[in-house]
Write a protein that holds these residues in place. Structure first.
Motif, PDB file in Angstrom:
ATOM      1  N   LYS A  75       0.577  -1.405  -3.306  1.00 29.97           N
ATOM      2  CA  LYS A  75       0.569  -2.472  -2.307  1.00 29.97           C
ATOM      3  C   LYS A  75       0.702  -1.810  -0.936  1.00 29.97           C
ATOM      4  CE  LYS A  75       2.346  -6.047  -5.308  1.00 29.97           C
ATOM      5  NZ  LYS A  75       1.108  -6.726  -5.511  1.00 29.97           N
ATOM      6  N   PRO A  76       0.117  -2.413   0.109  1.00 32.89           N
ATOM      7  CA  PRO A  76       0.099  -1.749   1.412  1.00 32.89           C
ATOM      8  C   PRO A  76       1.454  -1.563   2.087  1.00 32.89           C
ATOM      9  CG  PRO A  76      -0.905  -3.911   1.567  1.00 32.89           C
ATOM     10  CD  PRO A  76      -0.636  -3.650   0.121  1.00 32.89           C
TER      11      PRO A  76
ATOM     12  N   GLU B 237     -10.234  -1.204  -1.416  1.00 31.84           N
ATOM     13  CA  GLU B 237      -9.667  -0.197  -0.505  1.00 31.84           C
ATOM     14  C   GLU B 237      -9.178   0.979  -1.346  1.00 31.84           C
ATOM     15  OE1 GLU B 237      -8.318   1.205   3.335  1.00 31.84           O
ATOM     16  OE2 GLU B 237      -9.590  -0.506   2.835  1.00 31.84           O
ATOM     17  N   ILE B 238      -9.663   2.171  -1.008  1.00 34.32           N
ATOM     18  CA  ILE B 238      -9.264   3.385  -1.724  1.00 34.32           C
ATOM     19  C   ILE B 238      -8.812   4.399  -0.678  1.00 34.32           C
ATOM     20  CG2 ILE B 238      -9.993   5.248  -3.258  1.00 34.32           C
ATOM     21  CD1 ILE B 238     -12.098   3.265  -4.371  1.00 34.32           C
ATOM     22  N   ARG B 239      -7.662   5.001  -0.923  1.00 32.33           N
ATOM     23  CA  ARG B 239      -7.091   5.946   0.040  1.00 32.33           C
ATOM     24  C   ARG B 239      -6.638   7.215  -0.662  1.00 32.33           C
ATOM     25  NH1 ARG B 239      -3.996   2.635   4.757  1.00 32.33           N
ATOM     26  NH2 ARG B 239      -5.715   1.208   5.167  1.00 32.33           N
TER      27      ARG B 239
ATOM     28  N   SER C 235      -2.197  -5.917   6.707  1.00 38.32           N
ATOM     29  CA  SER C 235      -3.449  -5.337   6.219  1.00 38.32           C
ATOM     30  C   SER C 235      -4.347  -6.432   5.668  1.00 38.32           C
ATOM     31  CB  SER C 235      -3.176  -4.304   5.112  1.00 38.32           C
ATOM     32  OG  SER C 235      -2.507  -3.188   5.649  1.00 38.32           O
ATOM     33  N   ASN C 236      -5.647  -6.213   5.731  1.00 36.45           N
ATOM     34  CA  ASN C 236      -6.578  -7.229   5.239  1.00 36.45           C
ATOM     35  C   ASN C 236      -6.900  -7.032   3.757  1.00 36.45           C
ATOM     36  OD1 ASN C 236      -8.288  -5.053   5.295  1.00 36.45           O
ATOM     37  ND2 ASN C 236      -9.722  -5.918   6.762  1.00 36.45           N
ATOM     38  N   PHE C 237      -6.013  -6.369   3.050  1.00 31.50           N
ATOM     39  CA  PHE C 237      -6.107  -6.211   1.605  1.00 31.50           C
ATOM     40  C   PHE C 237      -4.698  -6.287   1.042  1.00 31.50           C
ATOM     41  CE2 PHE C 237      -5.898  -2.120   3.684  1.00 31.50           C
ATOM     42  CZ  PHE C 237      -4.895  -1.449   3.010  1.00 31.50           C
ATOM     43  N   ASP C 238      -4.573  -6.745  -0.199  1.00 21.26           N
ATOM     44  CA  ASP C 238      -3.236  -6.898  -0.776  1.00 21.26           C
ATOM     45  C   ASP C 238      -2.860  -5.774  -1.729  1.00 21.26           C
ATOM     46  OD1 ASP C 238      -4.950  -7.598  -2.813  1.00 21.26           O
ATOM     47  OD2 ASP C 238      -3.845  -9.381  -3.420  1.00 21.26           O
TER      48      ASP C 238
END
Length: 151
Positions: free
Chosen positions: A72-73, A119-121, A78-81
């Motif tokens: 989770k961010p 989203e991938i980081r 953030s615009n993703f959960d």
């Protein structure tokens, strides 16, 4: 070459890979303590429903590894959960430059997409130019640079 999910039986090799990662990162990070360091709880990652640990084998020898972990961010802006965090990317030195890391990246990215994660980081030392170039070639772009000062 085959890429497959890691098992508990792979742990001895994976622990060696972890120390290989530490050795590779020491020149980029003067804050690492001496001796053996463990970044990852590999057994937990292997057993987790929220993670995928992969290894690549060639002729029954494990030559590479990597994982994706759903996170989770940690903020509410953030615009993703949730996102997939990639780590534990390691290829044995004699197998580098053969596209092995790309095989693992592609599998981890596919896994994240199958979980509807957009989203991938990952983290990479800015001075590790070859790794930065490899990740950029795979479609990643720099987002943030961590700065430090020793006083």
């Amino acid at each position: 070459m085959i890429t497959r999910e890691a098992t508990e039986q792979d742990l001895p090799v994976l622990l060696e890979f972890e120390q290989g990662i530490v050795s590779a990162e020491r020149p980029f990070n003067s804050t690492l303590i001496d001796g053996e360091i463990h970044y990852y709880d590999l057994l937990h990652l292997i057993r987790s429903e929220e993670a995928l640990v992969l290894v690549t084998e060639e002729e029954n020898e494990i030559i590479a590894s990597g994982y994706a972990l759903v996170k989770k961010p940690g903020n509410n802006y953030s615009n993703f959960d949730r996102y997939a965090y990639l780590g534990f990317m390691y290829v044995k030195p004699e197998h580098r430059g053969k596209g092995v890391n790309k095989l693992i990246l592609d599998e981890l990215i596919s896994w994240a997409k199958s979980k509807d994660i957009s989203e991938i980081r990952l983290d990479v030392y800015a001075q590790n130019e070859s790794a930065v170039k490899a990740y950029e070639k795979a479609g990643f772009e720099p987002l943030l640079v961590t700065m430090r000062m020793k006083t």
